[in-house]
Design a protein around this motif. Structure first.
Motif, PDB file in Angstrom:
ATOM      1  N   SER A 116       0.818  -1.207   0.000  1.00 48.03           N
ATOM      2  CA  SER A 116       0.000   0.000   0.000  1.00 48.03           C
ATOM      3  C   SER A 116       0.859   1.266   0.000  1.00 48.03           C
ATOM      4  N   SER A 117       0.750   2.098   1.054  1.00 42.00           N
ATOM      5  CA  SER A 117       1.528   3.342   1.153  1.00 42.00           C
ATOM      6  C   SER A 117       2.497   3.256   2.326  1.00 42.00           C
ATOM      7  N   HIS A 118       3.153   2.086   2.492  1.00 41.18           N
ATOM      8  CA  HIS A 118       3.900   1.830   3.731  1.00 41.18           C
ATOM      9  C   HIS A 118       5.065   2.787   3.955  1.00 41.18           C
ATOM     10  N   ILE A 119       5.658   3.318   2.894  1.00 37.56           N
ATOM     11  CA  ILE A 119       6.765   4.258   3.096  1.00 37.56           C
ATOM     12  C   ILE A 119       6.248   5.571   3.686  1.00 37.56           C
ATOM     13  N   GLN A 120       5.059   6.003   3.289  1.00 36.62           N
ATOM     14  CA  GLN A 120       4.496   7.209   3.889  1.00 36.62           C
ATOM     15  C   GLN A 120       4.180   6.991   5.369  1.00 36.62           C
ATOM     16  N   TRP A 121       3.705   5.815   5.724  1.00 40.02           N
ATOM     17  CA  TRP A 121       3.476   5.497   7.138  1.00 40.02           C
ATOM     18  C   TRP A 121       4.806   5.505   7.902  1.00 40.02           C
ATOM     19  N   ALA A 122       5.825   4.881   7.329  1.00 38.02           N
ATOM     20  CA  ALA A 122       7.123   4.823   8.007  1.00 38.02           C
ATOM     21  C   ALA A 122       7.707   6.226   8.193  1.00 38.02           C
ATOM     22  N   ARG A 123       7.572   7.062   7.193  1.00 38.02           N
ATOM     23  CA  ARG A 123       8.077   8.431   7.308  1.00 38.02           C
ATOM     24  C   ARG A 123       7.258   9.234   8.317  1.00 38.02           C
ATOM     25  N   ALA A 124       5.944   9.037   8.314  1.00 38.41           N
ATOM     26  CA  ALA A 124       5.090   9.790   9.237  1.00 38.41           C
ATOM     27  C   ALA A 124       5.412   9.461  10.695  1.00 38.41           C
ATOM     28  N   PHE A 125       5.768   8.196  10.968  1.00 37.90           N
ATOM     29  CA  PHE A 125       6.050   7.768  12.338  1.00 37.90           C
ATOM     30  C   PHE A 125       7.545   7.632  12.622  1.00 37.90           C
ATOM     31  N   GLN A 126       8.364   7.981  11.621  1.00 39.43           N
ATOM     32  CA  GLN A 126       9.820   7.975  11.794  1.00 39.43           C
ATOM     33  C   GLN A 126      10.311   6.632  12.333  1.00 39.43           C
ATOM     34  N   CYS A 127       9.899   5.568  11.668  1.00 35.54           N
ATOM     35  CA  CYS A 127      10.249   4.217  12.117  1.00 35.54           C
ATOM     36  C   CYS A 127      10.631   3.351  10.922  1.00 35.54           C
ATOM     37  N   PRO A 128      11.294   2.219  11.168  1.00 38.03           N
ATOM     38  CA  PRO A 128      11.576   1.288  10.074  1.00 38.03           C
ATOM     39  C   PRO A 128      10.338   0.491   9.689  1.00 38.03           C
ATOM     40  N   VAL A 129      10.331   0.024   8.452  1.00 40.41           N
ATOM     41  CA  VAL A 129       9.262  -0.858   7.991  1.00 40.41           C
ATOM     42  C   VAL A 129       9.922  -2.110   7.430  1.00 40.41           C
ATOM     43  N   TYR A 130       9.511  -3.267   7.936  1.00 42.78           N
ATOM     44  CA  TYR A 130      10.136  -4.541   7.584  1.00 42.78           C
ATOM     45  C   TYR A 130       9.312  -5.266   6.528  1.00 42.78           C
ATOM     46  N   THR A 131       9.975  -5.637   5.442  1.00 46.17           N
ATOM     47  CA  THR A 131       9.379  -6.460   4.395  1.00 46.17           C
ATOM     48  C   THR A 131      10.365  -7.571   4.039  1.00 46.17           C
ATOM     49  N   SER A 132       9.866  -8.675   3.560  1.00 45.24           N
ATOM     50  CA  SER A 132      10.732  -9.809   3.251  1.00 45.24           C
ATOM     51  C   SER A 132      11.665  -9.495   2.088  1.00 45.24           C
ATOM     52  N   SER A 133      12.905  -9.943   2.217  1.00 44.36           N
ATOM     53  CA  SER A 133      13.893  -9.692   1.164  1.00 44.36           C
ATOM     54  C   SER A 133      13.483 -10.345  -0.155  1.00 44.36           C
ATOM     55  N   GLU A 134      12.779 -11.476  -0.082  1.00 42.93           N
ATOM     56  CA  GLU A 134      12.378 -12.185  -1.302  1.00 42.93           C
ATOM     57  C   GLU A 134      11.389 -11.382  -2.152  1.00 42.93           C
ATOM     58  N   ASP A 135      10.671 -10.438  -1.512  1.00 42.63           N
ATOM     59  CA  ASP A 135       9.568  -9.767  -2.201  1.00 42.63           C
ATOM     60  C   ASP A 135       9.840  -8.286  -2.467  1.00 42.63           C
ATOM     61  N   LEU A 136      11.100  -7.879  -2.396  1.00 37.55           N
ATOM     62  CA  LEU A 136      11.422  -6.464  -2.562  1.00 37.55           C
ATOM     63  C   LEU A 136      11.096  -5.947  -3.962  1.00 37.55           C
ATOM     64  N   ARG A 137      11.056  -6.822  -4.951  1.00 41.73           N
ATOM     65  CA  ARG A 137      10.802  -6.352  -6.318  1.00 41.73           C
ATOM     66  C   ARG A 137       9.394  -5.790  -6.487  1.00 41.73           C
ATOM     67  N   TRP A 138       8.513  -6.047  -5.518  1.00 44.84           N
ATOM     68  CA  TRP A 138       7.156  -5.544  -5.611  1.00 44.84           C
ATOM     69  C   TRP A 138       7.006  -4.151  -4.997  1.00 44.84           C
ATOM     70  N   THR A 139       8.048  -3.629  -4.384  1.00 38.19           N
ATOM     71  CA  THR A 139       7.965  -2.294  -3.807  1.00 38.19           C
ATOM     72  C   THR A 139       8.027  -1.238  -4.913  1.00 38.19           C
ATOM     73  N   THR A 140       7.457  -0.064  -4.622  1.00 43.12           N
ATOM     74  CA  THR A 140       7.388   0.990  -5.641  1.00 43.12           C
ATOM     75  C   THR A 140       8.201   2.226  -5.271  1.00 43.12           C
ATOM     76  N   THR A 141       8.482   2.421  -3.985  1.00 39.78           N
ATOM     77  CA  THR A 141       9.091   3.665  -3.524  1.00 39.78           C
ATOM     78  C   THR A 141      10.407   3.388  -2.822  1.00 39.78           C
ATOM     79  N   PRO A 142      11.536   3.778  -3.378  1.00 39.52           N
ATOM     80  CA  PRO A 142      12.814   3.590  -2.689  1.00 39.52           C
ATOM     81  C   PRO A 142      12.823   4.354  -1.363  1.00 39.52           C
TER      82      PRO A 142
END
Length: 305
Positions: free
Chosen positions: A137-163
């Protein structure tokens, strides 16, 4: 923090394109640059009969959507957050409050000032953990809003949209996110599909999909008398594609159980509000469901122990 924090630029990101079907946000407002959603083009997802379409966070806000917070009746440390009216897939995020800080399990697209304020009043976020790409979804905006890390599986990184430096890849089968909170990669639905375990509660999303038979109340009859749950009913299903009803192969189900059987849990908490099962024997029901599905496919249920 072991990474450079990035600003939450609400005004700029509110015009970024969001897939109406899956809720994935793309870091551009240029409609000529994003004509299709590659998450929905994957055979695990779908494009609806109306075709591919996009919206923006600003448009969602203007349409009157809000995020509702529902405390779990069996444990006030657990709070579901979901968007009303339903948007995209309609999944919930779950706020897990621990003595060492709060975790957000999974993510929803819609984010506004009211949601940020409510979560901050509950202690903010130490981390976000996402089960699989359909909920990026918009997980990078959530992570930035709360100034925290967001964990996603290394196998599925190709599905991310926002560096982003906020994103942390989960490289191991088991990762301690905070004391008492473990992310566990089971695979199946996606190669890195994960669950989170906290104090005997297993947060499953659709890595293990709770079924109507699993959630149903079978212990009483229509007159309030006691009865036993009928035999042969599953509690979970294990699919490669849920919307397109493509099952996982038996060998993959066996592999998932080989990981999960090492952990003890007394409840499961699934993709939608209300998909919660409280049962001291719930781990047995997971195994039983795996046997039911592999037996129906004619494959090796007797190898599940």
């Amino acid at each position: 923090m072991d990474f450079a924090l990035e600003p939450y630029e609400e005004a700029a990101s509110s015009s970024w394109l969001i897939c109406n079907t899956c809720g994935t946000q793309f870091p551009t407002a240029d409609r000529s640059a994003v004509k299709t959603c590659y998450v929905c083009d994957d055979p695990r997802q779908y494009v609806p009969p109306t075709g591919q379409s996009f919206t923006t966070m600003a448009d969602i806000r203007a349409s009157g959507h809000v995020n509702e917070f529902d405390a779990y009746k069996h444990d006030d440390r657990v709070t579901s957050i979901h968007t009303v009216p339903r948007f995209a897939i309609g999944q919930r995020a779950i706020l897990i409050r621990t003595p060492h800080g709060n975790i957000l399990w999974d993510c929803i697209t819609y984010l506004d000032a009211e949601t940020i304020d409510k979560i901050n009043k509950l202690g903010g976020l130490k981390a976000i953990v996402i089960s699989h790409p359909h909920f990026y979804s918009s997980h990078i905006q959530w992570a930035r809003a709360f100034q925290c890390p967001v964990y996603t599986s290394s196998e599925d990184l190709r599905w991310t949209t926002t560096p982003s430096a906020h994103r942390k890849p989960l490289t191991e089968i088991e990762t301690d996110i905070l004391p008492g909170v473990k992310a566990i990669k089971l695979g199946g639905h996606f190669p890195g599909s994960s669950v989170v375990l906290f104090d005997g509660r297993l947060f499953t999303a659709d890595t293990l999909m709770a079924t109507p038979a699993g959630i149903g109340k079978w212990d009483v009859d229509a007159l309030g008398g006691k009865r036993e749950k009928p035999p042969g009913l599953n509690s979970f299903s294990f699919l490669w594609s849920f919307p397109n009803s493509i099952p996982l192969p038996a060998d993959e189900i066996h592999r998932m159980w080989g990981i999960l059987k090492a952990y003890n849990f007394r409840s499961t908490h699934g993709i939608l509000v209300g998909m919660d099962i409280e049962d001291e024997k719930i781990k047995d029901r997971v195994l039983e469901s795996m046997k039911i599905q592999t037996r129906a496919m004619g494959n090796g249920y007797d190898r599940l122990i």
